[in-house]
Design a protein around this motif. Structure first.
Motif, PDB file in Angstrom:
ATOM      1  N   SER A 116      24.704  23.414  32.763  1.00  0.00           N
ATOM      2  CA  SER A 116      23.929  24.181  33.733  1.00  0.00           C
ATOM      3  C   SER A 116      22.544  24.439  33.162  1.00  0.00           C
ATOM      4  CB  SER A 116      24.627  25.511  34.048  1.00  0.00           C
ATOM      5  OG  SER A 116      24.716  26.320  32.882  1.00  0.00           O
ATOM      6  N   PRO A 117      21.584  24.819  34.003  1.00  0.00           N
ATOM      7  CA  PRO A 117      20.303  25.279  33.464  1.00  0.00           C
ATOM      8  C   PRO A 117      20.518  26.561  32.665  1.00  0.00           C
ATOM      9  CG  PRO A 117      20.151  24.808  35.821  1.00  0.00           C
ATOM     10  CD  PRO A 117      21.609  24.834  35.477  1.00  0.00           C
ATOM     11  N   PHE A 128      16.352  19.750  35.302  1.00  0.00           N
ATOM     12  CA  PHE A 128      17.796  19.726  35.048  1.00  0.00           C
ATOM     13  C   PHE A 128      18.426  18.462  35.618  1.00  0.00           C
ATOM     14  CE2 PHE A 128      22.152  20.861  36.447  1.00  0.00           C
ATOM     15  CZ  PHE A 128      22.723  21.006  35.188  1.00  0.00           C
ATOM     16  N   VAL A 177      19.259  22.161  28.538  1.00  0.00           N
ATOM     17  CA  VAL A 177      20.489  22.349  29.290  1.00  0.00           C
ATOM     18  C   VAL A 177      21.340  23.366  28.539  1.00  0.00           C
ATOM     19  CG1 VAL A 177      20.505  20.053  30.327  1.00  0.00           C
ATOM     20  CG2 VAL A 177      21.649  20.422  28.127  1.00  0.00           C
ATOM     21  N   ASP A 183      17.663  15.541  33.480  1.00  0.00           N
ATOM     22  CA  ASP A 183      18.491  15.517  32.272  1.00  0.00           C
ATOM     23  C   ASP A 183      19.893  14.993  32.582  1.00  0.00           C
ATOM     24  OD1 ASP A 183      16.671  16.391  30.342  1.00  0.00           O
ATOM     25  OD2 ASP A 183      17.025  18.499  30.817  1.00  0.00           O
TER      26      ASP A 183
END
Length: 404
Positions: free
Chosen positions: A327-328, A228, A382, A231
């Motif tokens: 967010s994840p 994450f 994501v 990314d």
């Protein structure tokens, strides 16, 4: 892929996730989805077939007399229905394990891993290339989790954006139709068809994206968090404005979820708890969750969550403003099938963790799109979210993030 080609591919694939229609169904030859094959989770009524919700609870249910409204709208737009997909029993699990009706898996590092649920078969059908999109549902993350674990797009709209008539309910307060697709284009097109809205017009202004503070993300496994952050760094390097911010409504919703009976538990028990008296009708995972719900409801209720949701949603809107949340999608990677199949404790622990990130956003009625960001041994993604009713903002911002 034409419907005929899709049927040929489907017939060559294992039948653990897709039950083919006797013949491909096409109501209209023309439309924005003209000739595109699709599949539907076996939670939707399809005329002439029995809606099983992948449970023996519905063994005596008669065939549906008409299509669910979501199915009708998609076929009316020209899409061709080729089959119904398996799922977690009663849509009551985030892992997708169902010994009686089929458990789709993906092989990674020499081991079979679950694809996530409850819309497991819908994700498997898209991942296998049988169809470019499939209808699922999303209550606590049922479309987003399998999308994240299979490297696909998964969309949970605002509650009520899509018609739910003819869809077997699990928790009506949170249930939505969900989409799983192999491209953002299909998510956008099917969204317009189901919501009955025109294409957006005008230029898309680059938004600000907000990442939750580290304490909120601390429950993520290290590998998930590392991907994450990678990314986020890549998106920043590409010129996107991303800020870290503490969003109290996220923390509050998670805290209430951890301390009180879950809304999904309460409503699922109200719908299906009576079947605990007929245990042979229920698979082991669904039975355990219903037994847990019964035990928790004897000591408490979901009333605090029901009462808090409206104010938390208003607070989330104030805190997020015009920004979008990044967010994840899931705090853990897909577990190995053998681990969750043979150990009820492992199954239930991983199931609870799989639902954490998505469940909080369901409480806040945040339209959320899982966007695949990497297709390595373990897919990366994501989750892009906004405030209730701002579905168009999520989909338009996704265009900017994906560069399409």
């Amino acid at each position: 892929m034409t419907p005929e080609e899709a049927l040929m591919v489907a017939r060559r694939t294992p039948d653990t996730f897709l039950q083919l229609m006797p013949a491909a169904r096409n109501e209209e030859a023309a439309g924005p989805l003209g000739g595109v094959p699709f599949a539907v989770k076996d939670i939707f009524d399809v005329r002439g077939t029995r809606t099983t919700a992948a449970s023996h609870v519905f063994d005596h249910r008669p065939p549906a007399r008409e299509d669910a409204e979501a199915v009708r709208r998609v076929t009316a737009a020209g899409a061709v229905l080729i089959g119904k997909t398996t799922m977690s029993e009663l849509a009551f699990s985030g892992l997708g394990v169902n010994e009686g009706f089929g458990t789709p898996t993906l092989c990674r590092a020499g081991r079979d891993h679950v694809v996530g649920g409850s819309s497991s078969g819908s994700a498997a059908a898209v991942r296998a290339g049988v169809v470019p999109f499939a209808l699922g549902s999303d209550t606590s993350g049922s479309a987003r989790i399998p999308a994240a674990w299979t490297g696909l797009f998964g969309f949970r709209p605002s509650w009520g954006r899509y018609p739910s008539a003819g869809m077997t309910a699990l928790a009506p307060t949170l249930d939505t139709v969900g989409l799983i697709a192999d491209s953002l284009e299909y998510v956008e097109t099917v969204d317009r068809v189901l919501a009955d809205v025109p294409p957006p017009v005008g230029d898309v202004r680059a938004p600000t994206y907000v990442v939750p503070h580290e304490a909120y993300l601390a429950s993520c496994d290290p590998d998930v968090l590392e991907r994450f952050h990678a990314d986020v760094s890549r998106l920043r390097a590409a010129g996107h404005r991303i800020a870290e911010r503490k969003i109290d409504s996220l923390d509050a919703a998670r805290g209430l979820h951890q301390r009180h009976v879950h809304i999904v538990e309460a409503e699922a028990f109200a719908a299906f708890g009576a079947y605990l008296e007929q245990p042979d009708l229920l698979g082991p995972a669904a039975r355990r969750r219903l037994e847990r719900a019964r035990s928790r409801l004897r000591a408490g209720s979901a009333d605090v969550l029901y009462q808090a949701m409206p104010s938390l949603r208003r607070q989330f809107r104030r805190e997020l403003g015009e920004a979008l949340l990044l967010s994840p999608a899931v705090e853990i990677d897909a577990p190995a099938y053998e681990d969750v199949r043979t150990s009820p404790q492992t199954h239930d622990e991983r199931n609870g963790r799989a639902l954490t990130m998505t469940m909080v956003l369901s409480y806040l009625d945040a339209p959320s799109l899982v966007i695949p960001t990497g297709t390595g041994e373990q897919p990366a993604s994501v989750q892009l979210s906004s405030c209730s009713g701002q579905d168009h903002s999520v989909l338009r911002a996704a265009r900017l993030l994906t560069g399409t």
